[in-house]
Design a protein around this motif. Structure first.
Motif, mmCIF file in Angstrom:
data_model
loop_
_atom_site.group_PDB
_atom_site.id
_atom_site.type_symbol
_atom_site.label_atom_id
_atom_site.label_comp_id
_atom_site.label_asym_id
_atom_site.label_seq_id
_atom_site.Cartn_x
_atom_site.Cartn_y
_atom_site.Cartn_z
ATOM 1 N N VAL A 1 -9.674 -2.092 18.126
ATOM 2 C CA VAL A 1 -8.748 -2.341 17.027
ATOM 3 C C VAL A 1 -7.492 -2.996 17.576
ATOM 4 O O VAL A 1 -6.980 -2.604 18.628
ATOM 5 C CB VAL A 1 -8.371 -1.008 16.328
ATOM 6 N N THR A 2 -7.017 -4.012 16.883
ATOM 7 C CA THR A 2 -5.694 -4.568 17.148
ATOM 8 C C THR A 2 -4.925 -4.570 15.839
ATOM 9 O O THR A 2 -5.522 -4.494 14.753
ATOM 10 C CB THR A 2 -5.771 -6.004 17.709
ATOM 11 N N LEU B 1 2.874 -4.296 11.117
ATOM 12 C CA LEU B 1 2.118 -3.228 10.472
ATOM 13 C C LEU B 1 2.234 -1.927 11.268
ATOM 14 O O LEU B 1 2.249 -0.841 10.686
ATOM 15 C CB LEU B 1 0.658 -3.642 10.323
ATOM 16 N N ARG B 2 2.315 -2.046 12.577
ATOM 17 C CA ARG B 2 2.553 -0.851 13.390
ATOM 18 C C ARG B 2 3.926 -0.270 13.061
ATOM 19 O O ARG B 2 4.083 0.945 12.915
ATOM 20 C CB ARG B 2 2.461 -1.191 14.875
ATOM 21 N N GLU B 3 4.934 -1.134 12.930
ATOM 22 C CA GLU B 3 6.266 -0.674 12.558
ATOM 23 C C GLU B 3 6.251 -0.007 11.185
ATOM 24 O O GLU B 3 6.953 0.973 10.946
ATOM 25 C CB GLU B 3 7.245 -1.843 12.555
ATOM 26 N N CYS C 1 -5.021 7.746 8.119
ATOM 27 C CA CYS C 1 -5.566 7.064 9.302
ATOM 28 C C CYS C 1 -4.719 5.850 9.665
ATOM 29 O O CYS C 1 -4.480 5.573 10.847
ATOM 30 C CB CYS C 1 -7.013 6.632 9.044
ATOM 31 N N PHE C 2 -4.259 5.115 8.651
ATOM 32 C CA PHE C 2 -3.389 3.968 8.917
ATOM 33 C C PHE C 2 -2.097 4.421 9.598
ATOM 34 O O PHE C 2 -1.631 3.801 10.563
ATOM 35 C CB PHE C 2 -3.065 3.245 7.611
ATOM 36 N N LEU C 3 -1.507 5.505 9.110
ATOM 37 C CA LEU C 3 -0.251 5.980 9.690
ATOM 38 C C LEU C 3 -0.436 6.420 11.137
ATOM 39 O O LEU C 3 0.481 6.284 11.956
ATOM 40 C CB LEU C 3 0.306 7.132 8.848
ATOM 41 N N ASP C 4 -1.628 6.912 11.479
ATOM 42 C CA ASP C 4 -1.882 7.352 12.853
ATOM 43 C C ASP C 4 -1.877 6.202 13.849
ATOM 44 O O ASP C 4 -1.749 6.418 15.057
ATOM 45 C CB ASP C 4 -3.223 8.087 12.939
ATOM 46 N N LEU C 5 -2.032 4.967 13.356
ATOM 47 C CA LEU C 5 -2.086 3.820 14.261
ATOM 48 C C LEU C 5 -0.774 3.608 15.007
ATOM 49 O O LEU C 5 -0.741 2.925 16.036
ATOM 50 C CB LEU C 5 -2.440 2.554 13.484
ATOM 51 N N GLY C 6 0.299 4.180 14.503
ATOM 52 C CA GLY C 6 1.565 4.093 15.213
ATOM 53 C C GLY C 6 1.589 4.879 16.507
ATOM 54 O O GLY C 6 2.547 4.795 17.277
ATOM 55 N N SER C 7 0.517 5.622 16.780
ATOM 56 C CA SER C 7 0.448 6.458 17.984
ATOM 57 C C SER C 7 0.208 5.656 19.250
ATOM 58 O O SER C 7 0.386 6.186 20.351
ATOM 59 C CB SER C 7 -0.689 7.481 17.840
ATOM 60 N N PHE C 8 -0.200 4.409 19.104
ATOM 61 C CA PHE C 8 -0.604 3.614 20.264
ATOM 62 C C PHE C 8 0.390 2.482 20.501
ATOM 63 O O PHE C 8 1.039 2.006 19.577
ATOM 64 C CB PHE C 8 -2.010 3.076 20.055
ATOM 65 N N LEU D 1 6.854 4.688 7.799
ATOM 66 C CA LEU D 1 6.394 5.598 6.748
ATOM 67 C C LEU D 1 6.164 7.013 7.277
ATOM 68 O O LEU D 1 6.217 7.977 6.507
ATOM 69 C CB LEU D 1 5.100 5.061 6.129
ATOM 70 N N SER D 2 5.928 7.143 8.559
ATOM 71 C CA SER D 2 5.710 8.470 9.157
ATOM 72 C C SER D 2 7.012 9.159 9.522
ATOM 73 O O SER D 2 6.996 10.315 9.954
ATOM 74 C CB SER D 2 4.842 8.342 10.413
#
Length: 814
Positions: free
Chosen positions: A484-485, A490-492, A415-422, A497-498
């Motif tokens: 969520v922000t 952390l987004r990077e 779920c954390f890795l998915d945050l890079g989608s935005f 990691l993805s």
């Protein structure tokens, strides 16, 4: 011996009954899957003891009173387990409290059989202690959010609130004020590597009493993303701070001149423009925003130095004393059972983090509640690689330890890795993750597990979860109001990691297109199939929708993030035969008008569509051809004529949502033909005046939310035919002055929310027929209407909530 035999029989019977209850509830409800599975594991170990003579004899040698007390504990534990399926999913604090009760039960089982389980017990007790502390923190966050005012940005031009805990910035604030107020340069830059606290310092400056006394309400705060243009920044400033409507510009020069004119008209008033997180590519934008206006200052925060633009204040790292204070705050609680960590480990951790606030809050938060061995293991991992953060890349790698700490929670890591989608520097609605994670990780469509994972990541400082409703105990169903922000570093990290595997083998693929410059690999792989299950494509306002081909047959979740005023769907989605969830969210100032919606009709396996801040001026009839579509959401959409001649809806739809659709005047009557619809949500649609008369034909509807629809005058009389309705919310429907008599025919209704219905003068007598009604949630004024029928509704709990939102709607209803 007779006494021991009786005790053994009682002990075995109570243990077996509890084990059977656990097995039954595990199958019945997924809400408590984790604690129930742990109870099952513990009870399996206990069963082996009860069937092994040597270990059982030790148990029976205990005092009779101890065994009887424990048998009673097993029996009360069975009751707690059996209550799992009765917990209302929409009350998060109630659910967390019950989950905590199950963890305590597991803890007591392990304690009683401590000697017989030996090594297993000590490990289990440490585990449950950690879980108890973790869930305690979750409950604290949820409950505290009920009483706190919403935090974060209310608009792009307002100043964000300060973090709850700040240390080590007093000197920097004093120095930055001196530079800003005394220096002749118009532009002052705060420069430091990522994770040093530049944004925190800028917020402190904006909230400083002396600064507010000088600039008053003329402090304009804008977060500048990497792809932001001058036009976008000016639009944000004029629209959100100066309330200038329809500020569209053909060129950057036009935008620049318009802003200059507005600022010049302010006369002698002083103005502070804060540009947060400016990248090196945007240096020219700062130059364009400089105007020869007396009292006009610009504060810039950036990882980069801009010496040619003005003065620079280089923000240093925390000293050891402040770093230790922040570490203690991030890693330890005031709990009496807090695990003691040797002083030498704390000193080493402080030195390893080298004064980076982000490292101290994020990395160390992952060690909260962990034992000494985990601390030493973490330090050893760092010693094998790089332990000093000389650059952002090294900090990025060091932050990976926080993600590695999610090893026991693999779904949370994903779920954390998915945050890079935005896109960076954007608020993401919590509800946006529900459909995505339901498909990728088989999480529940109700959203409860989604919120729990967000809370888990938030507790580790890997994201910020803002719960913005005053009645925040009801997180499920209001996810558009929680967001969520995330720090851009952390987004990077999530993207880094993805992206370890070659592009064709990656599980998730993030694509960013600036102007019309596509990544070089796209041309190379345009024919070769990629294996990604999640695909995210982000484009800026200058993108012209000239899509290259992309062969992505395995994509199950597609996230499109446009910014431009017009957006044509990519043609390659027609070949995504496995696509189950589609999320299109526009991050521009104005809604993106969608084109080529007919491509969606090719997606036969699509189960959910979420459209946010887009314009649906063209017909969306192609969506209705999707026979497998189960959930359809329109969030802050411009509806236009999209529902003209909208004669039918996707036949198997289970959830339909309209939120913040400001020009929605009527809901298509065709929704009344949705035989399988379970949830209908219509919130913050202030132009809506009526619901379809045939609404009662929705025989399977369980949840109806008509919240904050301020022009809605009444509910249809057919509402009484909703035989399966369990939950009804008409809160803040300010124009409703009566309820239909047929409301008493809602024999299955359990929860009714109606705070803020201030024109309602009486209730129909038929409410006494609501035999299953359990909870009425209303304001104090409405509660008196219910007290009149109190003798007939003795089992109904009337919950009075503080009504503080009326003022927000007075202007709307005139």
């Amino acid at each position: 011996m007779v006494v021991q035999s009786a005790q053994l029989m009682a002990l075995k019977t109570a243990s077996i009954d509890l084990h059977q209850a656990v097995a039954s509830e595990t199958k019945r409800t997924p809400k408590f899957r984790t604690p129930l599975n742990r109870l099952d594991e513990t009870l399996s170990k206990i069963d082996s003891i009860l069937h092994e003579t040597s270990r059982l004899s030790k148990v029976l040698d205990r005092p009779k009173h101890d065994i009887e007390t424990f048998v009673n504990h097993l029996e009360s534990g069975k009751k707690s387990v059996s209550e799992c399926s009765t917990i209302k999913i929409w009350f998060v604090n109630e659910k967390l409290a019950h989950e905590n009760k199950l963890i305590h039960l597991d803890h007591e089982l392990l304690r009683f059989f401590h000697d017989e389980l030996q090594d297993d017990t000590s490990t289990g007790i440490r585990r449950t202690q950690t879980d108890i502390h973790a869930f305690g923190r979750k409950m604290d966050r949820v409950l505290s959010s009920i009483t706190k005012q919403p935090s974060g940005l209310s608009s792009s031009g307002s100043v964000p609130e300060l973090p709850e805990f700040i240390v080590g910035f007093d000197f920097h604030l004093k120095e930055l004020k001196r530079v800003l107020l005394k220096d002749a340069n118009q532009v002052v830059s705060v420069s430091a590597p990522g994770g040093c606290g530049k944004t925190t310092l800028a917020k402190m400056l904006c909230h400083d009493n002396e600064i507010k006394g000088i600039f008053g309400d003329n402090i304009v705060y804008v977060t500048v993303s990497r792809t932001t243009s001058l036009k976008t920044i000016v639009q944000k400033i004029l629209t959100h701070h100066f309330r200038v409507n329809d500020c569209e510009f053909e060129t950057d020069e036009e935008a620049k001149n318009q802003l200059k004119n507005v600022l010049s008209q302010m006369g002698s008033e002083k103005i502070l423009l804060v540009l947060d997180d400016v990248w090196c590519e945007s240096q020219s934008i700062i130059q364009d925003l400089k105007f020869p206006i007396p009292g006009y200052k610009i504060l810039v925060t950036s990882r980069f130095l801009f010496p040619s633009l003005g003065s620079t204040y280089e923000l240093g790292l925390l000293n050891d004393e402040d770093a230790r204070t922040l570490l203690n705050h991030s890693a330890f609680t005031c709990d009496a059972n807090q695990i003691n960590v040797p002083d030498d480990l704390i000193i080493k951790m402080v030195k390893s983090c080298k004064g980076f606030p982000l490292a101290l809050t994020v990395v160390v938060a992952s060690l909260r509640g962990q034992d000494e061995l985990t601390w030493r293991t973490t330090l050893n991992k760092w010693s094998e690689g790089q332990t000093i953060f000389h650059s952002n890349s090294q900090l990025l790698l060091s932050l990976q330890v926080s993600v590695d700490a999610l090893e026991s929670l693999p779904i949370a890591r994903e779920c954390f890795l998915d945050l890079g989608s935005f896109p960076e520097d954007e608020k993401i609605a919590a509800s946006a993750f529900v459909d995505i994670w339901a498909e990728l990780y088989n999480l529940d469509m109700e959203g409860m597990y989604t919120i729990e994972y967000l809370l888990e990541l938030s507790s580790r400082n890997l994201l910020n979860l803002k719960i913005s409703r005053s009645d925040a105990s009801e997180i499920e169903g209001y996810g558009n109001e929680h967001y969520v922000t995330q720090h851009d570093l952390l987004r990077e990290l999530a993207i880094h990691l993805s992206s370890q595997e070659p592009i064709p083998q990656r599980k998730r693929l993030f694509i960013e297109i600036h102007a019309n410059i596509t990544p070089t690999w796209w041309i190379e792989y345009n024919q070769q199939p990629i294996s990604a299950r999640l695909l995210s494509v982000t484009t800026d306002e200058t993108f012209s929708c000239n899509w290259n081909d992309l062969n992505a047959p395995k994509v199950e979740v597609l996230i499109l993030n446009p910014r431009g005023k017009n957006y044509t769907l990519p043609h390659f989605i027609k070949k995504m035969n496995r696509l189950k969830a589609l999320n299109i969210t526009s991050y521009g100032i104005y809604p993106s008008e969608l084109h080529e919606l007919t491509f969606i009709s090719f997606l036969s396996n699509l189960k959910s569509i979420r459209l946010e801040h887009v314009s649906l001026s063209s017909s969306i009839q192609s969506i209705c051809e999707l026979k497998n579509l189960q959930k359809l959401s329109f969030i802050i959409c411009k509806i236009g004529n999209a529902f003209v001649d909208f004669s039918f809806m996707p036949p198997n739809l289970k959830e339909l949502e309209f939120d913040g659709c400001y020009d929605l005047k009527q809901v298509p009557a065709s929704i009344c033909n949705l035989a399988y619809l379970r949830k209908l949500t219509i919130t913050n649609c202030h132009e809506l005046e009526a619901l379809p008369k045939g609404l009662g034909s929705l025989s399977n509807l369980e949840i109806l939310r008509v919240h904050s629809c301020t022009r809605l005058v009444k509910l249809p009389e057919s509402i009484g035919d909703l035989c399966n309705l369990v939950f009804l919310d008409i809160s803040d429907c300010l124009s409703i002055n009566s309820l239909p008599d047929q409301i008493g025919e809602l024999k299955g209704l359990r929860v009714l929310k109606m705070s803020g219905c201030h024109r309602l003068e009486e209730l129909p007598a038929s409410v006494t027929n609501l035999s299953l009604l359990e909870d009425v949630i209303c304001d104090e004024e409405t509660s008196y209407l219910w007290r009149y029928y109190e003798s007939d509704l003795s089992d109904v709990k009337i919950g009075v909530v503080e009504d503080d939102r009326l003022a927000n709607f007075k202007k709307i209803v005139g």
